[in-house]
Design a protein around this motif. Sequence first.
Motif, PDB file in Angstrom:
ATOM      1  N   MET B   1       0.119  23.715 -30.049  1.00  0.00           N
ATOM      2  CA  MET B   1       0.465  22.072 -29.616  1.00  0.00           C
ATOM      3  C   MET B   1       1.530  21.969 -30.334  1.00  0.00           C
ATOM      4  SD  MET B   1      -1.823  21.051 -27.526  1.00  0.00           S
ATOM      5  CE  MET B   1      -1.137  19.419 -27.522  1.00  0.00           C
ATOM      6  N   ILE B   2       2.335  21.041 -29.642  1.00  0.00           N
ATOM      7  CA  ILE B   2       3.778  20.712 -30.036  1.00  0.00           C
ATOM      8  C   ILE B   2       3.557  19.554 -31.179  1.00  0.00           C
ATOM      9  CG2 ILE B   2       6.013  19.481 -29.307  1.00  0.00           C
ATOM     10  CD1 ILE B   2       5.188  20.584 -26.511  1.00  0.00           C
ATOM     11  N   GLN B   3       4.448  19.611 -32.221  1.00  0.00           N
ATOM     12  CA  GLN B   3       3.961  18.771 -33.084  1.00  0.00           C
ATOM     13  C   GLN B   3       4.830  17.280 -32.789  1.00  0.00           C
ATOM     14  OE1 GLN B   3       3.342  19.513 -37.417  1.00  0.00           O
ATOM     15  NE2 GLN B   3       4.425  21.604 -37.022  1.00  0.00           N
ATOM     16  N   THR B   4       4.278  16.163 -33.217  1.00  0.00           N
ATOM     17  CA  THR B   4       4.976  14.931 -33.202  1.00  0.00           C
ATOM     18  C   THR B   4       5.201  14.030 -34.454  1.00  0.00           C
ATOM     19  OG1 THR B   4       3.006  13.704 -32.755  1.00  0.00           O
ATOM     20  CG2 THR B   4       4.000  14.603 -30.617  1.00  0.00           C
ATOM     21  N   PRO B   5       5.958  13.212 -34.481  1.00  0.00           N
ATOM     22  CA  PRO B   5       6.892  12.665 -33.499  1.00  0.00           C
ATOM     23  C   PRO B   5       8.205  13.547 -32.916  1.00  0.00           C
ATOM     24  CG  PRO B   5       7.402  11.445 -35.338  1.00  0.00           C
ATOM     25  CD  PRO B   5       6.339  12.404 -35.780  1.00  0.00           C
ATOM     26  N   TYR B   6       8.881  13.372 -32.031  1.00  0.00           N
ATOM     27  CA  TYR B   6      10.152  13.959 -31.559  1.00  0.00           C
ATOM     28  C   TYR B   6      11.262  12.913 -31.979  1.00  0.00           C
ATOM     29  CZ  TYR B   6       6.655  15.299 -27.998  1.00  0.00           C
ATOM     30  OH  TYR B   6       5.431  15.933 -27.408  1.00  0.00           O
ATOM     31  N   LEU B   7      12.399  13.741 -31.929  1.00  0.00           N
ATOM     32  CA  LEU B   7      13.771  13.532 -31.513  1.00  0.00           C
ATOM     33  C   LEU B   7      14.053  13.652 -30.223  1.00  0.00           C
ATOM     34  CD1 LEU B   7      16.507  12.064 -32.782  1.00  0.00           C
ATOM     35  CD2 LEU B   7      17.159  14.500 -33.644  1.00  0.00           C
ATOM     36  N   LEU B   8      14.505  12.717 -29.627  1.00  0.00           N
ATOM     37  CA  LEU B   8      14.896  13.086 -28.145  1.00  0.00           C
ATOM     38  C   LEU B   8      16.500  13.500 -28.133  1.00  0.00           C
ATOM     39  CD1 LEU B   8      12.803  10.318 -26.098  1.00  0.00           C
ATOM     40  CD2 LEU B   8      12.204  12.832 -26.936  1.00  0.00           C
ATOM     41  N   PHE B   9      16.539  14.595 -27.432  1.00  0.00           N
ATOM     42  CA  PHE B   9      17.941  15.300 -27.397  1.00  0.00           C
ATOM     43  C   PHE B   9      18.485  14.890 -25.888  1.00  0.00           C
ATOM     44  CE2 PHE B   9      20.770  19.031 -26.627  1.00  0.00           C
ATOM     45  CZ  PHE B   9      21.962  18.670 -27.168  1.00  0.00           C
ATOM     46  N   LEU B  10      19.375  14.341 -25.835  1.00  0.00           N
ATOM     47  CA  LEU B  10      19.916  13.566 -24.514  1.00  0.00           C
ATOM     48  C   LEU B  10      21.195  14.671 -24.114  1.00  0.00           C
ATOM     49  CD1 LEU B  10      19.698   9.857 -24.676  1.00  0.00           C
ATOM     50  CD2 LEU B  10      18.064  11.678 -24.433  1.00  0.00           C
ATOM     51  N   GLY B  11      21.702  15.440 -24.917  1.00  0.00           N
ATOM     52  CA  GLY B  11      23.005  16.337 -24.742  1.00  0.00           C
ATOM     53  C   GLY B  11      24.135  15.455 -24.319  1.00  0.00           C
ATOM     54  N   ASP B  12      24.699  16.283 -23.084  1.00  0.00           N
ATOM     55  CA  ASP B  12      25.975  15.593 -22.438  1.00  0.00           C
ATOM     56  C   ASP B  12      25.361  15.124 -20.994  1.00  0.00           C
ATOM     57  OD1 ASP B  12      25.284  17.856 -21.659  1.00  0.00           O
ATOM     58  OD2 ASP B  12      27.477  18.871 -22.007  1.00  0.00           O
ATOM     59  N   ALA B  13      24.390  14.697 -20.920  1.00  0.00           N
ATOM     60  CA  ALA B  13      23.802  14.165 -19.654  1.00  0.00           C
ATOM     61  C   ALA B  13      24.573  13.080 -18.697  1.00  0.00           C
ATOM     62  CB  ALA B  13      22.329  13.107 -20.079  1.00  0.00           C
ATOM     63  N   PRO B  14      24.872  13.550 -17.814  1.00  0.00           N
ATOM     64  CA  PRO B  14      26.142  12.873 -17.015  1.00  0.00           C
ATOM     65  C   PRO B  14      25.668  11.294 -16.507  1.00  0.00           C
ATOM     66  CG  PRO B  14      25.036  14.608 -15.578  1.00  0.00           C
ATOM     67  CD  PRO B  14      24.593  14.752 -17.081  1.00  0.00           C
ATOM     68  N   ASP B  15      24.324  11.491 -16.320  1.00  0.00           N
ATOM     69  CA  ASP B  15      23.707  10.174 -15.951  1.00  0.00           C
ATOM     70  C   ASP B  15      22.270  10.066 -16.364  1.00  0.00           C
ATOM     71  OD1 ASP B  15      22.086  11.704 -14.298  1.00  0.00           O
ATOM     72  OD2 ASP B  15      23.742  11.350 -12.449  1.00  0.00           O
ATOM     73  N   GLY B  60      10.476  11.475 -40.071  1.00  0.00           N
ATOM     74  CA  GLY B  60       9.206  12.265 -39.921  1.00  0.00           C
ATOM     75  C   GLY B  60       9.175  12.871 -38.431  1.00  0.00           C
ATOM     76  N   ALA B  61      10.330  13.142 -37.891  1.00  0.00           N
ATOM     77  CA  ALA B  61      10.523  13.781 -36.633  1.00  0.00           C
ATOM     78  C   ALA B  61       9.982  15.506 -37.070  1.00  0.00           C
ATOM     79  CB  ALA B  61      11.997  13.769 -36.206  1.00  0.00           C
ATOM     80  N   LYS B  62       9.308  15.972 -36.121  1.00  0.00           N
ATOM     81  CA  LYS B  62       8.984  17.263 -36.239  1.00  0.00           C
ATOM     82  C   LYS B  62       9.273  18.209 -35.391  1.00  0.00           C
ATOM     83  CE  LYS B  62       5.464  16.648 -39.342  1.00  0.00           C
ATOM     84  NZ  LYS B  62       6.458  15.647 -40.585  1.00  0.00           N
ATOM     85  N   THR B  63       9.722  17.584 -34.005  1.00  0.00           N
ATOM     86  CA  THR B  63      10.252  18.500 -32.864  1.00  0.00           C
ATOM     87  C   THR B  63      11.503  17.917 -32.214  1.00  0.00           C
ATOM     88  OG1 THR B  63       8.041  19.355 -32.435  1.00  0.00           O
ATOM     89  CG2 THR B  63       9.671  19.565 -30.717  1.00  0.00           C
ATOM     90  N   LEU B  64      12.522  18.659 -32.051  1.00  0.00           N
ATOM     91  CA  LEU B  64      13.549  17.925 -31.021  1.00  0.00           C
ATOM     92  C   LEU B  64      13.145  18.488 -29.603  1.00  0.00           C
ATOM     93  CD1 LEU B  64      16.744  17.158 -31.177  1.00  0.00           C
ATOM     94  CD2 LEU B  64      17.168  19.784 -30.588  1.00  0.00           C
ATOM     95  N   VAL B  65      13.107  17.386 -28.910  1.00  0.00           N
ATOM     96  CA  VAL B  65      12.705  17.763 -27.555  1.00  0.00           C
ATOM     97  C   VAL B  65      13.991  17.433 -26.770  1.00  0.00           C
ATOM     98  CG1 VAL B  65      11.393  16.752 -25.306  1.00  0.00           C
ATOM     99  CG2 VAL B  65      10.167  16.652 -27.671  1.00  0.00           C
ATOM    100  N   ILE B  66      14.232  18.506 -26.101  1.00  0.00           N
ATOM    101  CA  ILE B  66      15.381  18.709 -24.877  1.00  0.00           C
ATOM    102  C   ILE B  66      15.174  17.635 -23.885  1.00  0.00           C
ATOM    103  CG2 ILE B  66      16.965  20.102 -23.414  1.00  0.00           C
ATOM    104  CD1 ILE B  66      16.652  22.278 -25.506  1.00  0.00           C
TER     105      ILE B  66
END
Lengths: 331, 331
Positions: B1-15, B60-66
């Motif tokens: 299982m994926i550990q929570t909470p997340y840090l949301l990685f937005l990268g260089d999302a164009p939109d 407390g973030a445990k996982t970087l979510v792409i």
Amino acid sequence: MIQTPYLLFLGDAPDKLAAKVAQGIKDWRPELAVGQLRLPGCNADMGLEDLTLDEAVARGAKTLVIGVANRGGFISGGWMRVLTDALSAGLDIASGLHTLLGDDETLVEHARAQGRSLHDVRIPREPYPIANGQKRSGKRCLLIGTDCSVGKMYTALCLEREMQQRGMKASFRATGQTGILITGSGVPLDAVVADFMAGAVEHLTPANDADHWDVIEGQGSIFHPSYSGVSLALIHGGQPDAMILCDEPNRPHMRGLPDYQAQSFESLRDTALVMARIVNPACEVTGVALNTSAMGEQEGLDYARKVEDRLGLPTVDPFRHGAARLVDALP
Amino acid sequence: MIQTPYLLFLGDAPDKLAAKVAQGIKDWRPELAVGQLRLPGCNADMGLEDLTLDEAVARGAKTLVIGVANRGGFISGGWMRVLTDALSAGLDIASGLHTLLGDDETLVEHARAQGRSLHDVRIPREPYPIANGQKRSGKRCLLIGTDCSVGKMYTALCLEREMQQRGMKASFRATGQTGILITGSGVPLDAVVADFMAGAVEHLTPANDADHWDVIEGQGSIFHPSYSGVSLALIHGGQPDAMILCDEPNRPHMRGLPDYQAQSFESLRDTALVMARIVNPACEVTGVALNTSAMGEQEGLDYARKVEDRLGLPTVDPFRHGAARLVDALP
């Protein structure tokens, strides 16, 4: 490259349809097969001489081709002894099964020890792109079926032969393991990851001379619940100018699905055209190819005539009577 | 299982559309995201706090979510530094991209050295069967789109929420990486090998109580040249009792395909029904779900009314106005 000639391994094929890989090689490259090897219970027969592994090697065989495809593509336990013995006898092995020779540690070890090669023609050999849908030059004809194993590959090979005999530029484009084993190249489409299916078909049928025809082997049917996604990717990746409907008359049910009957030619034609015209508004259904091998000569001709009258499309068994009328009808 | 909470990685999302993984988590499990991490040039914004890796760990973030999906699913060079730094900072990484974290030697080595985990939710986790097409108990609703990214997953999640609030038995069935990251299970359908797509959908939606609804997330469109095969496998594997058409109005062209316009609702309805009735003759199209987020409130309502009058089907933006009318219309 796979070394030739082949010994065709038929395993314990329950019927002739299950041995369609071997049958395809026998029909289109018979000079490449020195004989066949069958296990007890095998109900398929290519009409080739039954040879032991050692006899085949003595006649020059270089590769044991697994000529039988069981449902799901597993390597059955009963085959393993033959495969290891083949390696010991000095043969390479070529396979189009879903289950890969290269994933079996026993075979990999044995092949390495014997200095032999394992060829999994089902493995996609390159990363395919996502389809871009862009129009490209050249013409394309796609064979589309009412069901699996109704003669799409044979029809495509018949078309290529007829077109080349007329001096036309034409290339058979293999999308399954048999076609790849026969022609030495192609895309094993049902083993491609879903997102890249249509892109693989675009890759297989690139821009070409304006008067060149790609004759694209179809797979399954857009109406076959197990495999329809592959068939639709062929339409959208192939951007066909012409589609030819393929059918084997009088099947009791769709292949592998006792509860399903084939849909009508009319429904297949109309639905396939809706799909095809998204990528090529000029696409037409130009003919019908029947596999009448289970019928007598006159019965087959009468049946084709009835379909032709009903649909208003040239209808032939191209393997039995040639593909000339189908080629005449291409745009 | 994926550990929570997340840090949301937005990268260089164009939109914003490119960051739909992050957006989905933000909309459906906001309590799981402590913040977002963006690179220069990023045009997406989840409205979460921008955090450094160390700040996120401190919260407390445990996982970087792409949280961004680029076309084709590659891991861009500019991201690698962030990913290795995240592992060093003590975060796991979870990704739904085609290109696997687990295939990157640098990341694998780094994760091992740091004692961190790499989660590729796009990897099919089990061998799926070939679809058998057999009728099974329980009811199923499939979302089908005019295009990619038009709101099929959101509509499915809205339907599940509405049905559960009514005390109905309902399960959202995720078929893409975002849905899997949100709900913790599902099938990453576009990464399944072609031959097993429909079987994977059967596996995802097994026999159930007669009054239980599977609400199946759709993918792509049967009319999208790049991905149509996946969409058709969902129809044939899902055996839907009901299909709901999903659309985002006023798109200039189909996603990723500048030369293609979306087909009409009528064509989508009729063609999807031909396909669906092969596996479930009772299937009906029961409603239309619009993503009107680019419209004003009244403009969206007016547009929905027009579509409803034209098709005679309840038509709503379920994320904006609730899915009640869509649930009312189910058989």
